[in-house]
Design an enzyme around this catalytic site. Structure first.
Site, PDB file in Angstrom:
ATOM      1  N   GLU A 276      11.142   0.737   1.265  1.00 16.79           N
ATOM      2  CA  GLU A 276      11.169   1.165   2.630  1.00 16.79           C
ATOM      3  C   GLU A 276      11.309   0.165   3.922  1.00 16.79           C
ATOM      4  O   GLU A 276      11.807   0.954   4.846  1.00 16.79           O
ATOM      5  CB  GLU A 276       9.720   2.035   2.619  1.00 16.79           C
ATOM      6  CG  GLU A 276       9.925   3.455   3.227  1.00 16.79           C
ATOM      7  CD  GLU A 276       8.789   4.451   3.139  1.00 16.79           C
ATOM      8  OE1 GLU A 276       8.766   5.015   2.035  1.00 16.79           O
ATOM      9  OE2 GLU A 276       7.620   3.948   3.645  1.00 16.79           O
ATOM     10  N   HIS A 305      11.088  -5.592 -24.056  1.00 13.85           N
ATOM     11  CA  HIS A 305      11.794  -4.856 -25.164  1.00 13.85           C
ATOM     12  C   HIS A 305      12.380  -3.657 -24.629  1.00 13.85           C
ATOM     13  O   HIS A 305      12.641  -2.733 -25.299  1.00 13.85           O
ATOM     14  CB  HIS A 305      10.647  -4.496 -26.268  1.00 13.85           C
ATOM     15  CG  HIS A 305      10.319  -5.493 -26.924  1.00 13.85           C
ATOM     16  ND1 HIS A 305      10.742  -6.107 -28.087  1.00 13.85           N
ATOM     17  CD2 HIS A 305       9.097  -6.738 -26.406  1.00 13.85           C
ATOM     18  CE1 HIS A 305      10.024  -7.160 -28.455  1.00 13.85           C
ATOM     19  NE2 HIS A 305       9.281  -7.538 -27.526  1.00 13.85           N
ATOM     20  N   LYS A 419      12.159  15.221   4.945  1.00  7.21           N
ATOM     21  CA  LYS A 419      10.987  15.992   5.504  1.00  7.21           C
ATOM     22  C   LYS A 419      11.276  17.212   5.909  1.00  7.21           C
ATOM     23  O   LYS A 419      11.013  18.382   5.969  1.00  7.21           O
ATOM     24  CB  LYS A 419      10.065  15.131   6.381  1.00  7.21           C
ATOM     25  CG  LYS A 419       9.379  14.110   5.650  1.00  7.21           C
ATOM     26  CD  LYS A 419       8.335  13.244   6.665  1.00  7.21           C
ATOM     27  CE  LYS A 419       7.713  12.190   6.137  1.00  7.21           C
ATOM     28  NZ  LYS A 419       7.069  11.364   7.031  1.00  7.21           N
TER      29      LYS A 419
HETATM   30  O1  PA5 Z   1       4.810   3.412   4.206  1.00  7.52           O
HETATM   31  C1  PA5 Z   1       4.758   4.580   4.678  1.00  7.52           C
HETATM   32  O2  PA5 Z   1       4.907   4.482   6.011  1.00  7.52           O
HETATM   33  C2  PA5 Z   1       4.912   5.681   4.071  1.00  7.52           C
HETATM   34  O3  PA5 Z   1       5.162   5.392   2.671  1.00  7.52           O
HETATM   35  C3  PA5 Z   1       3.488   6.615   4.368  1.00  7.52           C
HETATM   36  O4  PA5 Z   1       2.778   5.821   3.781  1.00  7.52           O
HETATM   37  C4  PA5 Z   1       3.859   7.820   3.723  1.00  7.52           C
HETATM   38  O5  PA5 Z   1       5.114   8.784   3.899  1.00  7.52           O
HETATM   39  C5  PA5 Z   1       2.432   8.620   3.835  1.00  7.52           C
HETATM   40  O6  PA5 Z   1       2.407   9.013   5.351  1.00  7.52           O
HETATM   41  P1  PA5 Z   1       1.112   9.210   6.021  1.00  7.52           P
HETATM   42  O7  PA5 Z   1       0.259   8.002   5.737  1.00  7.52           O
HETATM   43  O8  PA5 Z   1       1.443   9.387   7.537  1.00  7.52           O
HETATM   44  O9  PA5 Z   1       0.663  10.380   5.484  1.00  7.52           O
END
Ligand code: PA5
Length: 428
Positions: A276, A305, A419
């Protein structure tokens, strides 16, 4: 103490590896300045003594038998990895458990939602709703579901729910203000996947009896290393530079392979952190760059394995990062061979510990022989301190990697479209 062993990179053909010379960086001071200028809190929050006091106070009063974390992605993975690495592997099944059981619901699969109910006694359950934005659909839907269950059982929501969210923004903060539900802050400067060392990871950890002060002590040790301008000392920078240089040589897949059952959730967390943070369409100048390294999490020896054949003979496009525990506290002896079973002669005077080490060494050597770049992150033992060190080590390496690629490692614009579309399809 974390050690980064990169010796194998120098043993393989230079087109696939690198040498100490390649890691030289005249601008480390400037890169560190650029990281500071991003005003990210992941390495500053570990000084927040007030927050720790509040967590300890809350945990001291806990009377619940089950703790359920409602959250997703960065809001869930930290708690999972702290639990797995620092508690008994079968903690929730232990009958003499003095601490509550922790369940982290990192999904909205209806099967998961329904089946967890079979093991919960609502009267004895605390729900921790974790969401930085306070708006994430998955987390809100989980919250609504379990809130209604508690209401139907005439349980006080204030007693059975605690929130962890942005200090000001979002629906969860609003509900907390209106209904006076206990709420912990995720500092504004800390994003989801960098929030393990805030109440996001530390509150669930403390509730199940993990010493969070020791985690923070380890984190502080590694912060010192992270802020060092000496390239030889700065381990997070060294890891980032290795990933960056080898990425440019076509090693665009990063395999994190701990030889430790207790670290597989850490590998899950790192997978998200790398994917990410570094997978980005635009650089800091707004130019299209499509950067990214594809993370794979593997487990030693299990995946020898499963995936090793690919790593050894498939495309030479991977950097394998092994993790090794130098001093495994638990060692189970393998019974000595019987004369009637010559096949077991190899097990004479040995243990699972030795077998695991031999398998790691053999895998490492075979990959090196095949010119497959590999390095090892070593720690003495798995404990609170080393887990704190590893957390900052990996987070800081991602911060450096972002600067090397000249991208913003701290946002995730690419998940917004999905989203929006989910909302559209939900309303159809
Ligand atoms: O690293 C990130 O920003 C994302 O993985 C969020 O943690 C995830 O989308 C959840 O978002 P939120 O904490 O706003 O619910």
């Amino acid at each position: 103490m974390v050690v980064l062993d990169i010796i194998n990179l120098d043993k393989i053909s230079p087109i696939h590896g690198l040498s100490e010379e390649d890691l030289k960086e005249p601008n480390l001071k400037k890169i560190l300045e650029r990281i500071h200028n991003r005003k990210q809190g992941f390495y500053k929050i570990i000084d927040d003594a007030k927050q720790i006091k509040a967590i300890n106070l809350f945990a001291a009063k806990n009377k619940f038998k089950d703790i359920v974390v409602l959250g997703i992605g960065g809001s869930a993975m930290g708690a999972s990895f702290l639990q797995q690495s620092l508690k008994h592997l079968f903690e929730n099944e232990l009958s003499k458990n003095t601490f509550p059981r922790l369940h982290v619901l990192d999904n909205i699969d209806p099967v998961l939602m329904r089946e967890i109910e079979d093991i919960l006694d609502y009267k004895k359950t605390l729900f921790i709703v974790i969401t930085k934005s306070g708006e994430t659909m998955e987390t809100l839907s989980q919250y609504l579901y379990f809130r209604e269950k508690c209401e139907k059982k005439k349980l006080k929501i204030k007693d059975h729910f605690v929130f962890i969210t942005d200090p000001k923004k979002g629906l969860i903060r609003k509900i907390s203000n209106e209904e006076k539900i206990k709420c912990f802050d995720i500092p504004e400067s800390v994003g989801g996947r960098f929030s393990v060392l805030t109440p996001v990871g530390l509150l669930p950890a403390r509730l199940i009896g993990i010493n969070i002060e020791k985690i923070l002590a380890g984190a502080k040790k590694m912060r010192k290393i992270f802020l060092s301008e000496n390239v030889k000392e700065n381990l997070p920078f060294r890891l980032a530079k290795i990933e960056y240089i080898l990425g440019r040589k076509g090693k665009t897949t990063i395999v994190l392979m701990p030889y430790a059952q207790k670290l597989i959730r850490l590998a899950d967390w790192y997978r998200q952190l790398l994917a990410e943070s570094i997978g980005k369409k635009f650089n800091n100048r707004g130019e299209e760059v499509y950067t990214g390294l594809t993370p794979i999490n593997a487990l030693g020896v299990t995946d020898q394995h499963s995936q090793l054949q690919l790593y050894s003979e498939g495309p030479n496009d991977k950097l394998i990062i092994f993790m090794e525990i130098l001093n495994q506290m638990n060692s189970a002896k393998i019974p000595n061979p019987k004369k009637t079973e010559p096949e077991t002669e190899v097990f004479k005077n040995t243990s699972f510990n030795k077998l695991m080490k031999a398998e790691k060494k053999a895998t490492e050597e075979s990959l090196t022989t095949n010119n497959r770049p590999n390095i090892t992150v070593k720690i003495e033992i798995i404990n609170e301190e080393t887990i704190g060190e590893l957390t900052i080590f990996f987070e800081a390496s991602i911060a450096f990697l972002g600067e090397l690629y000249n991208i913003n490692a701290f946002n995730q614009p690419g998940v917004e479209l999905s989203k929006k579309l989910t909302k559209k399809y939900l309303c159809q």
